[in-house]
Design an enzyme around this catalytic site. Sequence first.
Site, PDB file in Angstrom:
ATOM      1  N   CYS A  36      61.114   8.996  68.830  1.00  0.00           N
ATOM      2  CA  CYS A  36      59.676   9.040  68.531  1.00  0.00           C
ATOM      3  C   CYS A  36      58.806   8.420  69.625  1.00  0.00           C
ATOM      4  O   CYS A  36      57.590   8.542  69.578  1.00  0.00           O
ATOM      5  CB  CYS A  36      59.396   8.320  67.215  1.00  0.00           C
ATOM      6  SG  CYS A  36      59.801   6.571  67.316  1.00  0.00           S
ATOM      7  N   CYS A 107      64.307   4.579  63.165  1.00  0.00           N
ATOM      8  CA  CYS A 107      63.430   3.409  63.304  1.00  0.00           C
ATOM      9  C   CYS A 107      64.263   2.117  63.215  1.00  0.00           C
ATOM     10  O   CYS A 107      63.986   1.143  63.911  1.00  0.00           O
ATOM     11  CB  CYS A 107      62.359   3.395  62.231  1.00  0.00           C
ATOM     12  SG  CYS A 107      61.622   5.007  61.925  1.00  0.00           S
TER      13      CYS A 107
END
Length: 211
Positions: A36, A107
């Site tokens: 990301c 994440c």
Amino acid sequence: MPVPYTKLVIEHFKNPHNVGEIEDADVKVTEGSPACGDMITLYLKVDPQTQRIVDVKFKSYGCASNIATASIITDLVKGKTIEEAKKITWKDAAEALGGLPPVKVHCSVLAADALHSAVDLYLEKNGLVTEKEPTTLEKVYEKLSHVTNPETGIDIVKSRLIKSVNVGNGIITIKLNLASDFQFIDNIREEIQERLQYLWDIKEINILLEG
Ligand code: FES
């Protein structure tokens, strides 16, 4: 559709633990997520006698899951030895949070990667690496794949910012596809030096700009 977070994830996101900087940190690393482009910076302070992590802090430039995982992973490593910290995985952190939605796994990987990079760097910096293999081209590329371009949050290998790498006689020479007026050139140079300078058999690092 909103991402289904556990209560604990939301709690850690809203009131994250161990946020900030450690001025006299033994190691500081910045890691970016190839998935990301978000980033995290992690600081460790280690007791040299006991090898225990006496303080740990982070700054996240990532999403709620990244903040929550970094918060819990820093809680998990505090007071642990550097060897114990090395074994903590993103799964441990995600489990401690009561689980993360699959779309948000990367994440927590980002937070765990930062921890493992910081531990490795600490061991190298303090001459505590037990397996003293000669530094290879693969090893250098692996290390460079943790150097992030702050402009994009993507590492410099994936971003194709490396033109060539040469390793021999204790000298690493890296040619970058970047010009000297690139906004983040000093950050990238510093990060490359930091990641490579403690390799036990390296005495010189040359970074050339050919962009
Ligand atoms: Fe980037 Fe979570 S989406 S760290």
